[in-house]
Design an enzyme around this catalytic site. Structure first.
Site, PDB file in Angstrom:
ATOM      1  CB  THR A 152      -0.904   0.025   1.249  1.00 22.42           C
ATOM      2  OG1 THR A 152      -1.784  -1.088   1.187  1.00 22.42           O
ATOM      3  CG2 THR A 152      -1.737   1.294   1.313  1.00 22.42           C
ATOM      4  NE  ARG A 180      -7.498  -8.649   2.588  1.00 26.36           N
ATOM      5  CZ  ARG A 180      -6.678  -7.608   2.613  1.00 26.36           C
ATOM      6  NH1 ARG A 180      -6.281  -7.063   1.488  1.00 26.36           N
ATOM      7  NH2 ARG A 180      -6.263  -7.119   3.743  1.00 26.36           N
ATOM      8  CB  VAL A 181     -12.540  -5.928  -0.322  1.00 24.98           C
ATOM      9  CG1 VAL A 181     -12.343  -4.422  -0.262  1.00 24.98           C
ATOM     10  CG2 VAL A 181     -13.030  -6.334  -1.712  1.00 24.98           C
ATOM     11  N   GLY A 182      -9.640  -5.367   1.342  1.00 18.54           N
ATOM     12  CA  GLY A 182      -9.012  -4.886   2.577  1.00 18.54           C
ATOM     13  C   GLY A 182      -9.545  -3.540   3.017  1.00 18.54           C
ATOM     14  CG  ASP A 183      -6.792  -1.084   5.076  1.00 16.87           C
ATOM     15  OD1 ASP A 183      -6.205  -2.102   4.676  1.00 16.87           O
ATOM     16  OD2 ASP A 183      -6.276   0.053   5.059  1.00 16.87           O
ATOM     17  CB  THR A 203       0.287   0.980   5.213  1.00 15.45           C
ATOM     18  OG1 THR A 203       0.878  -0.175   4.606  1.00 15.45           O
ATOM     19  CG2 THR A 203       1.276   1.570   6.195  1.00 15.45           C
ATOM     20  N   GLY A 204      -0.643  -1.773   6.275  1.00 11.60           N
ATOM     21  CA  GLY A 204      -0.456  -2.956   7.111  1.00 11.60           C
ATOM     22  C   GLY A 204      -1.651  -3.877   7.013  1.00 11.60           C
ATOM     23  N   GLY A 206      -4.948  -5.146   6.682  1.00 10.47           N
ATOM     24  CA  GLY A 206      -6.261  -4.557   6.459  1.00 10.47           C
ATOM     25  C   GLY A 206      -7.285  -5.088   7.438  1.00 10.47           C
TER      26      GLY A 206
HETATM   27  N1  ASP Z   1      -3.662  -2.482   4.058  1.00  9.61           N
HETATM   28  C1  ASP Z   1      -3.495  -3.201   2.832  1.00  9.61           C
HETATM   29  C2  ASP Z   1      -4.559  -4.245   2.716  1.00  9.61           C
HETATM   30  O1  ASP Z   1      -4.848  -4.892   3.701  1.00  9.61           O
HETATM   31  C3  ASP Z   1      -2.159  -3.857   2.658  1.00  9.61           C
HETATM   32  C4  ASP Z   1      -0.937  -3.065   3.037  1.00  9.61           C
HETATM   33  O2  ASP Z   1      -1.020  -1.957   3.545  1.00  9.61           O
HETATM   34  O3  ASP Z   1       0.188  -3.548   2.813  1.00  9.61           O
HETATM   35  O4  ASP Z   1      -5.061  -4.472   1.640  1.00  9.61           O
END
Ligand code: ASP
Length: 283
Positions: A152, A180-183, A203-204, A206
């Site tokens: 991200t 899957r859908v993240g944050d 970030t990180g 989700g």
């Molecule tokens: N936050 C992002 C997600 O979960 C991934 C990331 O930040 O590396 O899709």
């Protein structure tokens, strides 16, 4: 005095890639700073920053996106304008070079906040957003397996007129469930901005970020008068303590003060304006 703060993802950035990921953040911050210095808007600045990082190979949004468990690339992006809380978000996009451009088109031209899948990409066609070949986002095989994980990129900015904006773009987490859908496209989770308060870009994990509604929660603390650095530390630590999942956040308040923190081993970032130019891969 304008400010821009960007991140290029929070994860265990291998030592050999740290300088390169920080260089990608610095280039993005410089592009956004040029927009702000010319009197441009915070929205234009964060879009310019994210576009730049989408093109940077070791920052894995856009070029370098990580495939899902079926080997497909699915991209997400979001943009929030703090003046009127207008949002544009896109999720589960087939390969396209600049997902943030679609988020911008949705913010500018759609009555909706979140569009999903191939039809979302079709919405962008009149505004110059088009699909690309997956190969266009591919990395050389020796690089791909190493940089996936830094998925991200994000930016927050304050312009000369006191307007705030936040933007995110992601290639998703490697090997994720294909549905899957993240944050990132969930407004208030990965991203939020409000001219009266501040702006946040996460970030990180989700799954962790969604469960604590990280971005809007950070703004609640800024609203209560806390410093962005204290907020970033407390909120990201609380996310990890409550969920066992790691991540990071960059924050900017309406006065131009910044904060950033991560519970991952590293997070690359760069700032221009505010307390001065700075960059790094640790908080
Ligand atoms: N936050 C992002 C997600 O979960 C991934 C990331 O930040 O590396 O899709």
């Amino acid at each position: 005095m304008p400010v821009v703060l960007v991140h290029g993802g929070a994860w265990a950035i291998p030592a050999r890639w740290r300088a390169d990921t920080v260089a990608g953040c610095e280039a993005a911050a410089d592009v956004a700073w040029a927009v702000l210095a010319a009197g441009g808007s915070a929205v234009d600045a964060v879009v310019a920053a994210v576009r730049s990082m989408e093109d940077h190979p070791t920052l894995s949004a856009g070029v370098g996106a990580a495939p899902d468990a079926h080997g497909e690339l699915r991209l997400d992006a979001a943009l929030v304008r703090g003046t009127d809380l207008a949002c544009g978000a896109a999720a589960w996009l087939p390969p396209t070079r600049h997902p943030i451009d679609l988020a911008r088109a949705i913010l500018d031209h759609s009555p909706h906040v979140l569009l999903v899948g191939p039809d979302a990409l079709a919405f962008g066609a009149p505004y110059g957003v088009s699909p690309c070949a997956p190969e266009e986002l591919a990395l050389p095989p020796d690089v791909a397996g190493i940089v996936w994980g830094c998925d991200t990129v994000g930016a927050v900015a304050l312009d000369d007129a006191g307007r705030l904006a936040s933007a995110l773009s992601t290639g998703g987490t490697p090997g994720r469930h294909p549905a899957r859908v993240g944050d990132v496209p969930l407004i208030g989770c990965g991203t939020y901005a409000d001219d009266a308060v501040g702006a946040a870009a996460a970030t990180g994990s989700g799954e962790g970020i969604i469960r604590v509604v990280l971005a809007r929660s950070c703004l609640a603390d800024l609203e209560a008068g806390q410093h962005p650095q204290a907020v970033a530390e407390a909120r990201v630590q609380a996310m990890t303590a409550r969920t066992g999942l790691t991540g990071g956040v960059i924050l900017l308040d309406r006065h131009g003060q910044t904060g950033l923190f991560h519970t991952t081993p590293a997070m690359c970032w760069a700032r221009r304006g505010g307390a001065g130019s700075a960059s790094g891969w640790a908080a």
